[in-house]
Design a protein around this motif. Sequence first.
Motif, mmCIF file in Angstrom:
data_model
loop_
_atom_site.group_PDB
_atom_site.id
_atom_site.type_symbol
_atom_site.label_atom_id
_atom_site.label_comp_id
_atom_site.label_asym_id
_atom_site.label_seq_id
_atom_site.Cartn_x
_atom_site.Cartn_y
_atom_site.Cartn_z
ATOM 1 N N VAL A 1 0.840 -1.195 0.000
ATOM 2 C CA VAL A 1 0.000 0.000 0.000
ATOM 3 C C VAL A 1 0.876 1.246 0.000
ATOM 4 C CG1 VAL A 1 -0.156 0.101 2.535
ATOM 5 C CG2 VAL A 1 -1.986 1.112 1.143
ATOM 6 N N ILE A 2 0.399 2.286 -0.661
ATOM 7 C CA ILE A 2 1.019 3.608 -0.577
ATOM 8 C C ILE A 2 0.044 4.510 0.159
ATOM 9 C CG2 ILE A 2 1.785 5.643 -1.873
ATOM 10 C CD1 ILE A 2 2.683 3.739 -4.095
ATOM 11 N N LEU A 3 0.488 5.092 1.253
ATOM 12 C CA LEU A 3 -0.324 6.012 2.030
ATOM 13 C C LEU A 3 -0.134 7.427 1.494
ATOM 14 C CD1 LEU A 3 0.811 4.711 5.553
ATOM 15 C CD2 LEU A 3 -1.050 3.810 4.130
ATOM 16 N N ALA A 4 -1.151 8.248 1.636
ATOM 17 C CA ALA A 4 -1.028 9.635 1.184
ATOM 18 C C ALA A 4 -1.995 10.505 1.965
ATOM 19 C CB ALA A 4 -1.317 9.750 -0.313
ATOM 20 N N HIS A 5 -1.576 11.722 2.245
ATOM 21 C CA HIS A 5 -2.498 12.699 2.811
ATOM 22 C C HIS A 5 -2.032 14.095 2.410
ATOM 23 C CE1 HIS A 5 0.568 13.211 5.964
ATOM 24 N NE2 HIS A 5 -0.035 14.341 6.284
ATOM 25 N N ASN A 6 -2.945 15.029 2.463
ATOM 26 C CA ASN A 6 -2.634 16.400 2.070
ATOM 27 C C ASN A 6 -2.511 17.309 3.287
ATOM 28 O OD1 ASN A 6 -5.503 16.092 2.481
ATOM 29 N ND2 ASN A 6 -5.750 18.164 1.702
ATOM 30 N N HIS A 7 -1.780 18.388 3.109
ATOM 31 C CA HIS A 7 -1.688 19.452 4.102
ATOM 32 C C HIS A 7 -2.343 20.695 3.508
ATOM 33 C CE1 HIS A 7 1.976 17.811 6.603
ATOM 34 N NE2 HIS A 7 0.862 17.115 6.774
ATOM 35 N N PRO A 8 -3.583 20.985 3.870
ATOM 36 C CA PRO A 8 -4.259 22.158 3.290
ATOM 37 C C PRO A 8 -3.512 23.468 3.527
ATOM 38 C CG PRO A 8 -5.827 20.746 4.417
ATOM 39 C CD PRO A 8 -4.464 20.227 4.762
ATOM 40 N N ALA B 1 4.417 20.813 2.787
ATOM 41 C CA ALA B 1 4.400 19.359 2.588
ATOM 42 C C ALA B 1 5.319 18.607 3.545
ATOM 43 C CB ALA B 1 4.786 19.037 1.147
ATOM 44 N N GLU B 2 5.976 19.304 4.453
ATOM 45 C CA GLU B 2 6.900 18.650 5.382
ATOM 46 C C GLU B 2 6.133 17.745 6.343
ATOM 47 O OE1 GLU B 2 10.209 19.841 8.793
ATOM 48 O OE2 GLU B 2 9.310 21.364 7.511
ATOM 49 N N PRO B 3 6.534 16.472 6.475
ATOM 50 C CA PRO B 3 5.850 15.565 7.406
ATOM 51 C C PRO B 3 5.959 16.058 8.846
ATOM 52 C CG PRO B 3 7.259 14.343 5.888
ATOM 53 C CD PRO B 3 7.595 15.793 5.713
ATOM 54 N N SER B 4 4.860 15.981 9.571
ATOM 55 C CA SER B 4 4.850 16.381 10.974
ATOM 56 C C SER B 4 5.232 15.201 11.856
ATOM 57 C CB SER B 4 3.459 16.883 11.354
ATOM 58 O OG SER B 4 2.526 15.808 11.305
ATOM 59 N N ARG B 5 5.421 15.482 13.148
ATOM 60 C CA ARG B 5 5.702 14.400 14.091
ATOM 61 C C ARG B 5 4.540 13.420 14.126
ATOM 62 N NH1 ARG B 5 7.478 16.001 20.062
ATOM 63 N NH2 ARG B 5 9.245 16.755 18.820
ATOM 64 N N ALA B 6 3.312 13.937 14.070
ATOM 65 C CA ALA B 6 2.135 13.063 14.067
ATOM 66 C C ALA B 6 2.108 12.192 12.817
ATOM 67 C CB ALA B 6 0.857 13.894 14.159
ATOM 68 N N ASP B 7 2.528 12.755 11.669
ATOM 69 C CA ASP B 7 2.591 11.967 10.430
ATOM 70 C C ASP B 7 3.548 10.797 10.591
ATOM 71 O OD1 ASP B 7 0.877 13.803 9.251
ATOM 72 O OD2 ASP B 7 2.496 14.939 8.292
ATOM 73 N N CYS B 8 4.701 11.059 11.201
ATOM 74 C CA CYS B 8 5.700 9.997 11.389
ATOM 75 C C CYS B 8 5.195 8.928 12.347
ATOM 76 C CB CYS B 8 7.009 10.600 11.896
ATOM 77 S SG CYS B 8 7.806 11.734 10.728
ATOM 78 N N GLU B 9 4.512 9.362 13.393
ATOM 79 C CA GLU B 9 4.028 8.408 14.393
ATOM 80 C C GLU B 9 2.951 7.494 13.814
ATOM 81 O OE1 GLU B 9 2.779 10.825 17.635
ATOM 82 O OE2 GLU B 9 4.830 11.212 18.355
ATOM 83 N N ILE B 10 1.977 8.054 13.099
ATOM 84 C CA ILE B 10 0.917 7.215 12.548
ATOM 85 C C ILE B 10 1.470 6.303 11.461
ATOM 86 C CG2 ILE B 10 0.130 8.853 10.797
ATOM 87 C CD1 ILE B 10 -2.005 6.390 12.893
ATOM 88 N N THR B 11 2.498 6.760 10.757
ATOM 89 C CA THR B 11 3.113 5.911 9.731
ATOM 90 C C THR B 11 3.754 4.696 10.366
ATOM 91 O OG1 THR B 11 3.518 7.831 8.307
ATOM 92 C CG2 THR B 11 4.780 5.832 7.841
ATOM 93 N N ASP C 1 5.305 3.521 0.838
ATOM 94 C CA ASP C 1 5.605 4.945 0.962
ATOM 95 C C ASP C 1 4.443 5.644 1.647
ATOM 96 O OD1 ASP C 1 6.948 7.349 0.730
ATOM 97 O OD2 ASP C 1 7.143 7.270 -1.446
ATOM 98 N N HIS C 2 4.703 6.834 2.125
ATOM 99 C CA HIS C 2 3.677 7.744 2.619
ATOM 100 C C HIS C 2 3.987 9.095 2.003
ATOM 101 C CE1 HIS C 2 1.168 9.308 6.281
ATOM 102 N NE2 HIS C 2 0.835 9.884 5.132
ATOM 103 N N LEU C 3 3.127 9.537 1.090
ATOM 104 C CA LEU C 3 3.319 10.810 0.404
ATOM 105 C C LEU C 3 2.556 11.909 1.118
ATOM 106 C CD1 LEU C 3 2.972 9.744 -3.339
ATOM 107 C CD2 LEU C 3 5.068 10.329 -2.136
ATOM 108 N N VAL C 4 3.253 13.007 1.387
ATOM 109 C CA VAL C 4 2.630 14.192 1.979
ATOM 110 C C VAL C 4 2.508 15.233 0.873
ATOM 111 C CG1 VAL C 4 2.743 15.923 3.798
ATOM 112 C CG2 VAL C 4 3.711 13.634 4.180
ATOM 113 N N ILE C 5 1.290 15.681 0.628
ATOM 114 C CA ILE C 5 1.011 16.528 -0.525
ATOM 115 C C ILE C 5 0.614 17.922 -0.070
ATOM 116 C CG2 ILE C 5 -0.518 16.848 -2.513
ATOM 117 C CD1 ILE C 5 -0.632 13.709 -2.569
ATOM 118 N N GLY C 6 1.401 18.892 -0.475
ATOM 119 C CA GLY C 6 1.106 20.293 -0.194
ATOM 120 C C GLY C 6 1.424 21.111 -1.425
ATOM 121 N N HIS C 7 1.938 22.328 -1.244
ATOM 122 C CA HIS C 7 2.362 23.127 -2.384
ATOM 123 C C HIS C 7 3.662 22.553 -2.939
ATOM 124 C CE1 HIS C 7 0.001 26.797 -0.679
ATOM 125 N NE2 HIS C 7 -0.775 25.893 -1.212
ATOM 126 N N GLY C 8 3.832 22.635 -4.248
ATOM 127 C CA GLY C 8 5.043 22.110 -4.847
ATOM 128 C C GLY C 8 4.987 20.598 -4.956
#
Length: 223
Positions: free
Chosen positions: A168-175, A179-189, A205-212
Amino acid sequence: MTIRQWPVGDRPRERLHAHGAAALSDAELLAVVLGNGVPGRDAVATGRALLAQAGSLGRLLADPDHLPRLAGVGPAKRARLVATIELARRSLREKLADLPAITSPEDSADYLTARLRHLPYEVFACLFLDSRHRVLGYEELFRGTLDGASVYPREVVRACLRYHAGAVILAHNHPSGAAEPSRADCEITRVLVDALALMDIRVLDHLVIGHGAPVSMAAIGLL
């Protein structure tokens, strides 16, 4: 003056045929999709008005169910816009499904970015793959707010089993845009990697999607 009264070389549809879609502005492309304007405002001006209300093309296209309300853009024109957006997404999904296998973050980045980048709320999604890393499906599992979305590992495991996924590839956006992964992103991953490993399902993988460009947690050593 209506678009039909413009010089032929200036009309969006004729320019598209002569020079290709890339030669048109965002408003001109919207004009081609809309087909016509309304009394006192041609289709290009209507396209500009839609863009101005939405704030950007990305925001306009992100959530078709909440297109800006604009006089002259009734159910028929809204249906054309929604259909055009969905066709673009299906084209990206088809391209993704035609790959022999997902071998790098770039393989899935365009599709996941098109799905998630401009949403005004956070969404956690999964791209389900078989044991050879071929695409089985895509699903948005959790929807949150501007600041975050609650992710429940049990539901992620259940979804993977439903698709008979081997990876599986995980993905979430940062409105907010970063796009920098947060501590919470790392923990849930880490929690999801451990939970899915019990089912012999690999998190690629876990893709974090923001600007750029999206940030791949695997590529920067966080997975």
